[in-house]
Design a protein around this motif. Structure first.
Motif, PDB file in Angstrom:
ATOM      1  N   SER A   5     -42.722 -10.737  22.283  1.00 39.94           N
ATOM      2  CA  SER A   5     -41.136 -10.741  22.850  1.00 39.94           C
ATOM      3  C   SER A   5     -40.032 -10.432  21.813  1.00 39.94           C
ATOM      4  O   SER A   5     -39.065 -10.126  22.072  1.00 39.94           O
ATOM      5  N   LEU A   6     -40.517 -10.261  20.313  1.00 44.60           N
ATOM      6  CA  LEU A   6     -39.424  -9.679  19.551  1.00 44.60           C
ATOM      7  C   LEU A   6     -39.250  -8.338  19.763  1.00 44.60           C
ATOM      8  O   LEU A   6     -38.108  -7.714  19.327  1.00 44.60           O
ATOM      9  N   SER A   7     -40.046  -7.684  20.470  1.00 45.90           N
ATOM     10  CA  SER A   7     -40.091  -6.092  20.552  1.00 45.90           C
ATOM     11  C   SER A   7     -38.703  -5.646  21.035  1.00 45.90           C
ATOM     12  O   SER A   7     -38.102  -4.617  20.805  1.00 45.90           O
ATOM     13  N   ASN A   8     -38.307  -6.450  22.407  1.00 45.34           N
ATOM     14  CA  ASN A   8     -37.337  -5.817  23.148  1.00 45.34           C
ATOM     15  C   ASN A   8     -35.931  -6.223  22.301  1.00 45.34           C
ATOM     16  O   ASN A   8     -35.054  -5.187  22.231  1.00 45.34           O
ATOM     17  N   PRO A   9     -35.690  -7.293  22.027  1.00 49.36           N
ATOM     18  CA  PRO A   9     -34.158  -7.533  21.302  1.00 49.36           C
ATOM     19  C   PRO A   9     -34.139  -6.697  19.964  1.00 49.36           C
ATOM     20  O   PRO A   9     -33.110  -5.941  19.539  1.00 49.36           O
ATOM     21  N   CYS A  10     -35.206  -6.790  19.073  1.00 48.82           N
ATOM     22  CA  CYS A  10     -35.161  -5.850  18.034  1.00 48.82           C
ATOM     23  C   CYS A  10     -34.963  -4.388  18.208  1.00 48.82           C
ATOM     24  O   CYS A  10     -34.189  -3.835  17.380  1.00 48.82           O
ATOM     25  N   THR A  11     -35.689  -3.813  19.189  1.00 49.34           N
ATOM     26  CA  THR A  11     -35.566  -2.446  19.536  1.00 49.34           C
ATOM     27  C   THR A  11     -34.149  -1.945  19.961  1.00 49.34           C
ATOM     28  O   THR A  11     -33.572  -1.076  20.006  1.00 49.34           O
ATOM     29  N   ARG A  12     -33.717  -2.942  20.832  1.00 45.85           N
ATOM     30  CA  ARG A  12     -32.564  -2.949  21.465  1.00 45.85           C
ATOM     31  C   ARG A  12     -31.165  -2.879  20.421  1.00 45.85           C
ATOM     32  O   ARG A  12     -30.183  -2.407  20.323  1.00 45.85           O
ATOM     33  N   ALA A  13     -31.587  -3.807  19.321  1.00 43.78           N
ATOM     34  CA  ALA A  13     -30.444  -3.653  18.125  1.00 43.78           C
ATOM     35  C   ALA A  13     -30.373  -2.497  17.396  1.00 43.78           C
ATOM     36  O   ALA A  13     -29.237  -1.747  17.381  1.00 43.78           O
ATOM     37  N   VAL A  14     -31.523  -1.668  17.341  1.00 44.94           N
ATOM     38  CA  VAL A  14     -31.796  -0.447  16.902  1.00 44.94           C
ATOM     39  C   VAL A  14     -30.914   0.546  17.631  1.00 44.94           C
ATOM     40  O   VAL A  14     -30.323   1.293  17.301  1.00 44.94           O
ATOM     41  N   ASN A  15     -31.353   0.378  19.047  1.00 46.29           N
ATOM     42  CA  ASN A  15     -30.805   1.327  20.006  1.00 46.29           C
ATOM     43  C   ASN A  15     -28.991   1.478  19.848  1.00 46.29           C
ATOM     44  O   ASN A  15     -28.663   2.486  19.960  1.00 46.29           O
ATOM     45  N   SER A  16     -28.468   0.107  19.853  1.00 40.40           N
ATOM     46  CA  SER A  16     -27.169  -0.057  19.633  1.00 40.40           C
ATOM     47  C   SER A  16     -26.676   0.940  18.362  1.00 40.40           C
ATOM     48  O   SER A  16     -25.583   1.276  18.399  1.00 40.40           O
ATOM     49  N   VAL A  17     -27.228   0.659  17.287  1.00 37.63           N
ATOM     50  CA  VAL A  17     -26.990   1.179  16.215  1.00 37.63           C
ATOM     51  C   VAL A  17     -26.964   2.709  16.299  1.00 37.63           C
ATOM     52  O   VAL A  17     -26.215   3.408  15.843  1.00 37.63           O
ATOM     53  N   VAL A  18     -27.996   3.328  16.862  1.00 34.97           N
ATOM     54  CA  VAL A  18     -28.161   4.646  17.285  1.00 34.97           C
ATOM     55  C   VAL A  18     -26.854   5.299  18.150  1.00 34.97           C
ATOM     56  O   VAL A  18     -26.202   6.241  17.775  1.00 34.97           O
ATOM     57  N   TYR A  19     -26.806   4.397  19.159  1.00 31.90           N
ATOM     58  CA  TYR A  19     -25.822   4.780  20.170  1.00 31.90           C
ATOM     59  C   TYR A  19     -24.492   4.832  19.667  1.00 31.90           C
ATOM     60  O   TYR A  19     -23.730   5.749  19.754  1.00 31.90           O
ATOM     61  N   ALA A  20     -24.184   4.116  18.664  1.00 36.82           N
ATOM     62  CA  ALA A  20     -22.821   3.900  18.118  1.00 36.82           C
ATOM     63  C   ALA A  20     -22.714   4.908  17.209  1.00 36.82           C
ATOM     64  O   ALA A  20     -21.487   5.580  17.146  1.00 36.82           O
ATOM     65  N   ALA A  21     -23.639   5.273  16.478  1.00 39.30           N
ATOM     66  CA  ALA A  21     -23.508   6.264  15.346  1.00 39.30           C
ATOM     67  C   ALA A  21     -23.263   7.687  16.136  1.00 39.30           C
ATOM     68  O   ALA A  21     -22.423   8.537  15.774  1.00 39.30           O
ATOM     69  N   VAL A  22     -23.942   7.851  17.195  1.00 40.43           N
ATOM     70  CA  VAL A  22     -23.854   9.251  18.104  1.00 40.43           C
ATOM     71  C   VAL A  22     -22.300   9.249  18.603  1.00 40.43           C
ATOM     72  O   VAL A  22     -21.619  10.289  18.555  1.00 40.43           O
TER      73      VAL A  22
END
Length: 586
Positions: free
Chosen positions: A251-268
């Motif tokens: 269950s760590l997969s979803n929140p952890c990868t969402r956190a990475v997603n947010s970083v990528v989205y913000a950078a773009v």
């Protein structure tokens, strides 16, 4: 994670890929459809970005251009839906065909396993491997086909589209990608071993439930309910514990990868806005498309991390099935094995050696010759080797040395099927399948006519009670004959052997479940059945032993005395001691 588990996963994956290989054409078609789905899905942001650029300002909207883009977008959506539906149909077909193949292979191999393996493993554990583990493997494999291919292609194609818009933003996204890969790898490494433990514990629980439910009358008779509940609760706690650990990491997969997603989205978003403000050649529509691609790019990492978690569970379950498949099967028929014809029933043991445990002696030098039509009674204390001798004759176990011959043919030089066609066995423990009475009697001769079945039942003195059943020979029998008495079940087993009429009979406590009055009725049927046939009788009832042509007294795997009942009593040896201790009061 242990080194062993690290080594197991690649090997397990290679075996899974070999199972998929026969369906490579469908896999290729699925990949093409996945590619089409990804391309049509990812082309949509380009269209919407073009639409944004057509909305320049109040009163300056290009409605004609927007109409054309709307039609184009609708066609893209329709094409995506069709491709995705076809891909899912094909993936389901591949998955369930692979699962069918592995289940058939596992069951077929289980049928070839030696009794040594069957005796050493609880039935519930094997059942769990063939049902629950295969089902878990199926779920993981389906998710892998459905999401893994699409996710990988989505990442690759998204980068291509982003690169066509702006290489600088694409470079930032690529630099941040290792974060997602690290998260997915970390979770995958910690879930495989946990799911393997969970599968093992689940199998242990299945075995316990099968054991307790199948013997519920004994559980209650010995007031074992409380201890049964304690055992169940202990395993259930273990299953809860390992299940929680496996679920926690997965269950760590979803929140952890969402956190990475947010970083990528913000950078773009930040970098794209800065480039657009500075006049770097990015329009509002292009930035809109890039932001959509940022979401599209990071979303597959969520899916892939979830898929990897499920794949770890699937691989753990697959490995348990492969462990069953890898068990050494019974020794196959020799390449030059011949078919043993129905003969006179002559049996010879020549210097036979056999041990269940290599370190524990049992049969060291068995020599025995039985002539056609002889009735041989085997007596002796528990564990002396009576049933072992029968198991060797049936080739349930292979001898370690010497020779065992039937009608002058070494049993390891004839086919197993033809050997057992010459042998008929009635055991102390009855077994009936779920089916009609007629089907159970004809179990060893499926092509038997109703007249033959009824004739065998009459000789076994079973016809009378069968005709009193609600539907006679068409009455359905519950699992293991639960709706029949012990004596009735034994009579059906006797009728089953009578139908085949083999030249050699093995009766292992065959009348132990029959009351004295019923035994009297069955004895004359046995007399007819054994007339002219070689018979091995493992029994303790005086009436059966006294009628034997020859009694073999066994002790510690050896024949210590041989003769008729009267001859052995006159000798006053070990048989006389057994007789006095066991049969005198009878």
């Amino acid at each position: 994670m242990s080194k062993q588990n690290k080594n197991l996963r690649p090997a397990t994956m290679r075996r899974v890929l070999r199972l998929i290989a026969p369906y490579r054409a469908l896999v290729l078609l699925s990949l093409l459809l996945a590619a089409a789905t990804v391309v049509t899905t990812l082309y949509a942001p380009i269209v919407t970005g073009q639409g944004v650029d057509l909305i320049i300002g109040p009163g300056q909207v290009d409605f004609a251009g927007l109409g054309r883009l709307a039609v184009k977008l609708a066609l893209l959506v329709a094409a995506t839906a069709v491709c995705q539906w076809l891909m899912n149909v094909i993936n389901n077909r591949i998955t369930f065909q692979v699962v069918r193949d592995i289940r058939v292979h596992a069951f077929s191999h289980m049928e070839q396993l030696p009794l040594r393996y069957i005796d050493a493993h609880r039935p519930g554990e094997t059942i769990s491997r063939l049902t629950t583990d295969v089902e878990q493997f199926s779920d993981g494999l389906l998710m892998g086909f459905t999401q893994l291919f699409t996710g990988v292609l989505t990442i690759a194609v998204t980068l291509g589209f982003m690169l066509s818009i702006d290489w600088r933003i694409t470079l930032v996204v690529v630099v941040l990608t290792p974060l997602s890969i690290f998260v997915a790898k970390f979770i995958a490494q910690h879930t495989y071993s946990m799911f393997r433990v969970q599968s093992d514990t689940r199998a242990e629980m299945t075995g316990l439930v099968e054991e307790l439910v199948g013997n519920e009358h004994l559980v209650r008779a010995f007031a074992y309910e409380d201890r049964a509940e304690e055992r169940f609760e202990r395993i259930n706690r273990d299953l809860q514990s390992c299940g929680l650990r496996a679920t926690f990491y997965s269950s760590l997969s979803n929140p952890c990868t969402r956190a990475v997603n947010s970083v990528v989205y913000a950078a773009v978003a930040v970098l794209g806005a800065l480039i657009a403000i500075s006049g770097g050649g990015i329009t509002a529509g292009s930035l809109s498309a890039l932001l959509q691609y940022a979401n599209q790019y990071t979303k597959p990492f969520n899916d892939i991390s979830s898929v990897m978690t499920e794949l770890q569970n699937a691989l753990a379950c697959a490995q348990r099935v492969f462990d069953l498949i890898d068990e050494e099967p019974v020794r196959p028929d020799a390449p030059d094995a011949v078919v043993l014809p129905q003969g006179a029933g002559r049996v010879a043991f020549e210097h036979v050696r056999f041990r269940y445990d290599p370190d524990v002696p049992l049969i060291e030098d068995m020599n025995l010759r039985v002539w056609p039509g002889q009735r041989i009674a085997l007596v002796g204390p528990t564990g002396c080797g009576k049933t072992t001798l029968v198991n060797l004759l049936m080739r349930f176990y292979e001898i370690d040395g010497g020779a065992l011959l039937v009608d002058d043919h070494a049993i390891d030089r004839v086919t197993c099927d033809s050997l057992r066609a010459n042998l008929g066995m009635v055991l102390q423990e009855t077994w009936l399948k779920c089916g009609t009475v007629a089907e159970n009697i004809a179990y060893g001769k499926p092509d038997a006519t109703r007249a033959e079945i009824e004739a065998a039942a009459k000789k076994a003195r079973a016809h009378s009670f069968i005709t009193r059943l609600p539907l006679g020979y068409d009455t359905m029998i519950a699992e293991d004959g639960g709706n029949l008495s012990a004596g009735q079940k034994q009579l059906l087993c006797i009728a089953r052997v009578m139908l085949r009429r083999p030249p050699i009979l093995i009766l292992d406590e065959a009348t132990s479940s029959i009351d004295t009055r019923t035994e009297v009725l069955v004895q004359d049927a046995f007399e007819e059945l054994m007339r002219g046939r070689t018979s091995f009788i493992v029994a303790h009832r005086l009436s059966t032993i006294k009628n034997a042509d020859r009694i073999l007294v066994m002790r510690a795997g050896s024949i210590v005395e041989s003769g008729t009942h009267d001859e052995l009593l006159e000798k006053g040896g070990f048989y006389a001691e057994l007789y006095q201790s066991q049969f005198a009061q009878v």
